[in-house]
Design a protein around this motif. Structure first.
Motif, mmCIF file in Angstrom:
data_model
loop_
_atom_site.group_PDB
_atom_site.id
_atom_site.type_symbol
_atom_site.label_atom_id
_atom_site.label_comp_id
_atom_site.label_asym_id
_atom_site.label_seq_id
_atom_site.Cartn_x
_atom_site.Cartn_y
_atom_site.Cartn_z
ATOM 1 N N ALA A 71 0.801 -1.229 0.000
ATOM 2 C CA ALA A 71 0.000 0.000 0.000
ATOM 3 C C ALA A 71 0.836 1.283 0.000
ATOM 4 C CB ALA A 71 -0.955 -0.002 1.184
ATOM 5 N N PRO A 72 1.913 1.386 0.766
ATOM 6 C CA PRO A 72 2.670 2.641 0.799
ATOM 7 C C PRO A 72 3.150 3.058 -0.590
ATOM 8 C CG PRO A 72 3.368 1.206 2.599
ATOM 9 C CD PRO A 72 2.482 0.389 1.697
ATOM 10 N N PRO A 73 3.247 4.334 -0.809
ATOM 11 C CA PRO A 73 3.109 5.446 0.145
ATOM 12 C C PRO A 73 1.674 5.876 0.408
ATOM 13 C CG PRO A 73 3.649 6.324 -1.998
ATOM 14 C CD PRO A 73 3.653 4.830 -2.155
ATOM 15 N N TYR A 74 0.712 5.125 -0.120
ATOM 16 C CA TYR A 74 -0.688 5.481 0.101
ATOM 17 C C TYR A 74 -1.152 4.997 1.471
ATOM 18 C CZ TYR A 74 -0.360 5.651 -5.009
ATOM 19 O OH TYR A 74 0.034 5.910 -6.296
ATOM 20 N N PRO A 75 -1.821 5.849 2.244
ATOM 21 C CA PRO A 75 -2.522 5.332 3.427
ATOM 22 C C PRO A 75 -3.539 4.285 2.969
ATOM 23 C CG PRO A 75 -2.457 7.739 3.440
ATOM 24 C CD PRO A 75 -1.980 7.307 2.085
ATOM 25 N N LEU A 76 -3.872 3.337 3.832
ATOM 26 C CA LEU A 76 -4.750 2.246 3.417
ATOM 27 C C LEU A 76 -6.093 2.740 2.899
ATOM 28 C CD1 LEU A 76 -4.220 -0.646 6.014
ATOM 29 C CD2 LEU A 76 -3.286 -0.388 3.712
ATOM 30 N N ASP A 77 -6.639 3.770 3.531
ATOM 31 C CA ASP A 77 -7.948 4.242 3.072
ATOM 32 C C ASP A 77 -7.851 4.881 1.684
ATOM 33 O OD1 ASP A 77 -6.489 6.393 4.087
ATOM 34 O OD2 ASP A 77 -8.260 7.463 4.801
ATOM 35 N N VAL A 78 -6.750 5.561 1.410
ATOM 36 C CA VAL A 78 -6.556 6.145 0.081
ATOM 37 C C VAL A 78 -6.324 5.037 -0.943
ATOM 38 C CG1 VAL A 78 -5.079 7.644 -1.322
ATOM 39 C CG2 VAL A 78 -5.668 8.300 1.026
ATOM 40 N N TYR A 79 -5.525 4.054 -0.552
ATOM 41 C CA TYR A 79 -5.229 2.927 -1.447
ATOM 42 C C TYR A 79 -6.517 2.240 -1.897
ATOM 43 C CZ TYR A 79 -3.300 -1.633 -2.874
ATOM 44 O OH TYR A 79 -2.974 -2.781 -3.563
ATOM 45 N N THR A 80 -7.370 1.886 -0.958
ATOM 46 C CA THR A 80 -8.607 1.185 -1.322
ATOM 47 C C THR A 80 -9.596 2.116 -2.021
ATOM 48 O OG1 THR A 80 -9.483 1.563 0.916
ATOM 49 C CG2 THR A 80 -8.367 -0.535 0.506
ATOM 50 N N ALA A 81 -9.608 3.401 -1.639
ATOM 51 C CA ALA A 81 -10.519 4.345 -2.292
ATOM 52 C C ALA A 81 -10.151 4.525 -3.762
ATOM 53 C CB ALA A 81 -10.495 5.691 -1.572
ATOM 54 N N GLN A 82 -8.850 4.565 -4.070
ATOM 55 C CA GLN A 82 -8.422 4.700 -5.463
ATOM 56 C C GLN A 82 -8.865 3.492 -6.284
ATOM 57 O OE1 GLN A 82 -7.663 8.209 -5.571
ATOM 58 N NE2 GLN A 82 -6.681 7.239 -7.336
ATOM 59 N N PHE A 83 -8.690 2.307 -5.708
ATOM 60 C CA PHE A 83 -9.131 1.114 -6.415
ATOM 61 C C PHE A 83 -10.641 1.131 -6.639
ATOM 62 C CE2 PHE A 83 -5.254 -1.647 -5.688
ATOM 63 C CZ PHE A 83 -5.076 -1.931 -7.032
ATOM 64 N N ARG A 84 -11.377 1.561 -5.641
ATOM 65 C CA ARG A 84 -12.839 1.561 -5.794
ATOM 66 C C ARG A 84 -13.280 2.557 -6.870
ATOM 67 N NH1 ARG A 84 -15.374 -1.725 -2.396
ATOM 68 N NH2 ARG A 84 -14.363 -2.328 -0.433
ATOM 69 N N LYS A 85 -12.616 3.710 -6.957
ATOM 70 C CA LYS A 85 -12.930 4.654 -8.032
ATOM 71 C C LYS A 85 -12.644 4.020 -9.393
ATOM 72 C CE LYS A 85 -10.522 8.247 -6.493
ATOM 73 N NZ LYS A 85 -9.940 9.609 -6.485
ATOM 74 N N MET A 86 -11.511 3.347 -9.482
ATOM 75 C CA MET A 86 -11.145 2.690 -10.724
ATOM 76 C C MET A 86 -12.158 1.616 -11.089
ATOM 77 S SD MET A 86 -7.828 0.339 -11.565
ATOM 78 C CE MET A 86 -8.709 -1.157 -11.117
ATOM 79 N N LEU A 87 -12.541 0.808 -10.112
ATOM 80 C CA LEU A 87 -13.418 -0.324 -10.374
ATOM 81 C C LEU A 87 -14.851 0.112 -10.674
ATOM 82 C CD1 LEU A 87 -11.945 -2.749 -7.712
ATOM 83 C CD2 LEU A 87 -11.836 -3.019 -10.188
ATOM 84 N N ASP A 88 -15.278 1.245 -10.128
ATOM 85 C CA ASP A 88 -16.595 1.769 -10.494
ATOM 86 C C ASP A 88 -16.637 2.061 -11.992
ATOM 87 O OD1 ASP A 88 -17.546 1.577 -7.939
ATOM 88 O OD2 ASP A 88 -17.271 3.700 -7.439
ATOM 89 N N ALA A 89 -15.573 2.677 -12.504
ATOM 90 C CA ALA A 89 -15.509 2.961 -13.942
ATOM 91 C C ALA A 89 -15.394 1.672 -14.744
ATOM 92 C CB ALA A 89 -14.325 3.881 -14.235
#
Length: 709
Positions: free
Chosen positions: A580-598
């Motif tokens: 996950a680093p350098p992303y905090p875990l919440d940012v890491y998973t939030a980025q994936f969720r934005k990607m996966l929504d698209a």
């Protein structure tokens, strides 16, 4: 169920350890091999396999020739090293060679963490039989796949059609989709580059194939003659490949990391102790300050090119993960003059090999791959000036590219499709090389990357054109388009060939119309959504290599803490600090969720636009990849949720149920293509059997959560 946690691994979901061995290997490895290692009969192996709900069937022999990495990985933590050798029919020396030379397989498997004690068969108790019957209900419900593994490029073409050649659009170089990394020339190359695959490459505009090569195995090797004993066989097979490829307008390039370090005692046996440079573990670099060291590299290269005709070229990585010279891993070297500046040895190696090739009468291209040339601008300038001007220079386009995702600034330390280059660093290296007259190459990834390697390609056509346009502005039109992954001859190659044939007049609209006809508009809309989603990918070197998305649901879970760390493109374990680093875990998973929504929206459009095999394949790979990357999010969240057990048991149960839903969706998709899950340096990352074991685990863990207080 027996759920004792081992010191470095996770739960065993089977009543006995030997049942897990049978479950993972039945129909993949001959029953005789399984019986031999667990001390029972082949008949007992089959009986117990059927008792667990597995379908009856014979072993597919291709698992031990084309899929042995998968078999090794599936058994790495549950059998001893000796049992693994017997299971797959390897000698200890052959297993050691594969672990060391097959694209860092030993590193991927966490080095030496095999089981400490042999697994042996014992008759089941009544209680174990009852547990097995319960387990069999799950297995029999899902062990229904008739997918024939390795079922690609098996037809033989009767004629050779007209092909696109290198005349239009420069070099387009890829790695063979099936080509091994350890010893690709020991066997007939038709086993991994059959004529039908060569035909497919030529039809898609590929004009160069690169193959891993070791000088110590394809030329006489004075430090250990046994290593090069079969070099005439390898040269014969290489020559056959060169000739078959040339008939299709394709050249063969050899990928070198040379001169490889030798065992520390080899110089004593050779009578040349002065050849010893810097030592690294059990190996020692060949000192190129010495005349004998330079002669070895020159003679081995010249002998190869004098005796194998038509080799198209070579490319060298001189600052490699493989131990080659005294400064390849940094440091100050051995103190001799040639180690004075960091660039001197890499330049010397390239120049020696170039001279040897020319002295052999060959016009083969020599490419210096500047991967790892992380020196200051003054040293880079001096090194480019010292390279022979005929030597081309290749650089990873997006290396050190500065990006920002979710408010976090990151540098792309390796290659990435989601972040098209070139970077400022890559531009400087290529411009400096051009200043001294070197031909320029860019290393890019077409089809897929370690960001998502579970399918042979993703529909990222818009991003790849953007990348090619950026490179064209820099004057770079010669490309290496893959590493070991990415070598599937998809329509993405056709787009590259179409663009490079006419960069100034290329029309994306026209290309979509040519490929998809009446469905062009829908496909273009879906690709745009898919690409825009992919730009949100939380890229880092850790995410690319260590995150759960590579094995997906084949990563097994536990309630307790795992002590095993994550390993490269393999086991993720419970170690988000690795990915996950350098992303905090919440940012890491939030980025994936934005990607996966698209991606989910794009997949819906792809599926609605299916009209033929081409559109069906795109829809299939896109949907499977979307599900696979969703497992990354769930696994990352699970590592945190389980820290709060038993207070978080409801949240943990939700994670298990969501993972179960994904696996149940993925299994029928896998049935549709033998390509899913395959990559040549890892073979199959996962099989249906791995996913069924995950379903068993999920049911067991849900049951145990119910009783947790």
């Amino acid at each position: 169920m027996q759920n004792n946690r081992e010191s470095f691994f996770i739960r065993n979901e089977f009543p006995t350890a030997w049942q897990r061995v049978i479950f993972r290997n039945y129909r993949m490895v001959p029953a005789e091999n399984i019986a031999k290692i667990i001390n029972c009969t082949p008949e007992q192996v089959e009986k117990e396999a059927l008792r667990m709900g597995l379908r009856k069937g014979d072993a597919d022999p291709e698992w031990l020739t084309k899929g042995y990495i998968t078999v090794i990985r599936d058994n790495w933590h549950i059998l001893t090293r000796s049992q693994i050798c017997t299971l797959i029919g390897f000698s200890p020396d052959k297993l050691s060679f594969v672990l060391a030379k097959d694209d860092f397989l030993g590193v991927k498997l966490s080095r030496g963490l095999t089981a400490e004690e042999d697994v042996h068969y014992a008759p089941l108790t009544d209680a174990q039989i009852a547990e097995t019957e319960k387990l069999a209900k799950i297995v029999s419900a899902y062990d229904v796949s008739e997918r024939k593994m390795f079922d690609f490029f098996t037809d033989t073409a009767d004629t050779i059609p007209q092909y696109i050649t290198s005349a239009d659009g420069g070099t387009r170089m890829v790695h063979g989709f099936l080509s091994p990394c350890a010893d690709p020339f020991l066997e007939d190359t038709r086993s991994h580059l059959p004529d039908v695959l060569l035909d497919s490459y030529a039809e898609q505009g590929i004009n160069v194939l690169f193959i891993h090569a070791l000088l110590s195995t394809i030329s006489p090797y004075p430090f250990d003659p046994e290593t090069s004993r079969d070099y005439p066989v390898r040269r014969k097979n290489l020559q056959d490949l060169i000739d078959r490829a040339a008939a299709r307008g394709i050249r063969i390039y050899l990928y070198f990391n040379e001169p490889r370090a030798v065992l520390q005692n080899a110089f004593d046996a050779y009578g040349k102790t002065e050849l010893a440079g810097v030592s690294n573990r059990s190996s020692t670099a060949i000192c190129l300050q010495t005349e004998a060291g330079r002669e070895y590299l020159y003679n081995a290269t010249r002998d190869l090119f004098e005796n194998v005709s038509g080799i198209g070229g070579i490319f060298n990585i001189t600052m490699s993960e493989n131990f080659t010279h005294c400064r390849c891993h940094g440091g100050e070297g051995c103190g001799r003059d040639v180690c004075r500046n960091p660039g001197e040895l890499p330049v010397l190696i390239n120049n020696i090999m170039h001279k040897a090739i020319r002295d052999a009468g060959s016009d083969a291209e020599v490419i210096n791959y500047a991967w790892g040339w992380n020196w200051d601008k003054e040293e880079l300038d001096r090194s480019m000036a010292a390279l022979h001007p005929e030597i081309a220079v290749m650089q990873v386009s997006e290396n050190a590219l500065k990006i920002e995702k979710g408010g976090v600034e990151v540098s792309v330390d390796d290659y990435s499709i989601s972040n098209p280059g070139p970077s400022e660093k890559s531009e400087f290296i290529l411009r400096t090389a051009a200043k001294y007259g070197h031909k320029l190459y860019a290393k890019v990834q077409i089809n897929c990357s370690w960001e998502c390697a579970c399918v042979p390609y993703l529909p990222l056509f818009d991003i790849q054109i953007e990348h090619l346009q950026n490179l064209h502005k820099l004057g770079v039109n010669d490309l290496m388009m893959t590493w070991t992954l990415g070598g599937y001859p998809s329509i993405a190659y056709d787009e590259v060939a179409a663009y490079l044939a006419s960069p100034e007049t290329f029309s994306a609209d026209a290309w979509y119309k040519k490929q998809f006809g009446d469905k062009a508009e829908e496909m273009q809309k879906a690709v745009h959504l898919f690409c825009e989603g992919f730009r949100e990918y939380p890229f880092s070197i850790g995410t690319a290599y260590f995150s759960p998305k590579t094995l997906g649901a084949a990563n097994l879970w536990s309630f307790g803490e795992e002590t095993r760390g994550s390993s490269m493109v393999c086991f993720a374990s419970d170690n988000p600090d690795a990915w996950a680093p350098p992303y905090p875990l919440d940012v890491y998973t939030a980025q994936f969720r934005k990607m996966l929504d698209a991606w989910d929206k794009a997949c819906d459009i792809f599926e609605a636009a299916v009209q033929d095999e081409k559109t069906a394949e795109i829809a299939l790979f896109a949907r499977f990849a979307a599900l696979q990357l969703r497992t990354d999010v769930i696994h990352t969240e699970y590592t945190e949720i389980k820290k709060g057990l038993p207070g978080t048991k409801n949240a943990f149960a939700d994670q298990l149920k969501e993972m179960r839903e994904i696996v149940i969706k993925q299994l029928p998709l896998m049935e549709k293509s033998s390509l899913i899950g395959y990559e040549t340096s890892n073979h199959y990352f996962f099989t249906e059997r791995n996913f069924i074991e995950k379903l068993i685990q999920i049911e067991n863990m849900l049951e145990e959560l119910e009783s947790m207080t």
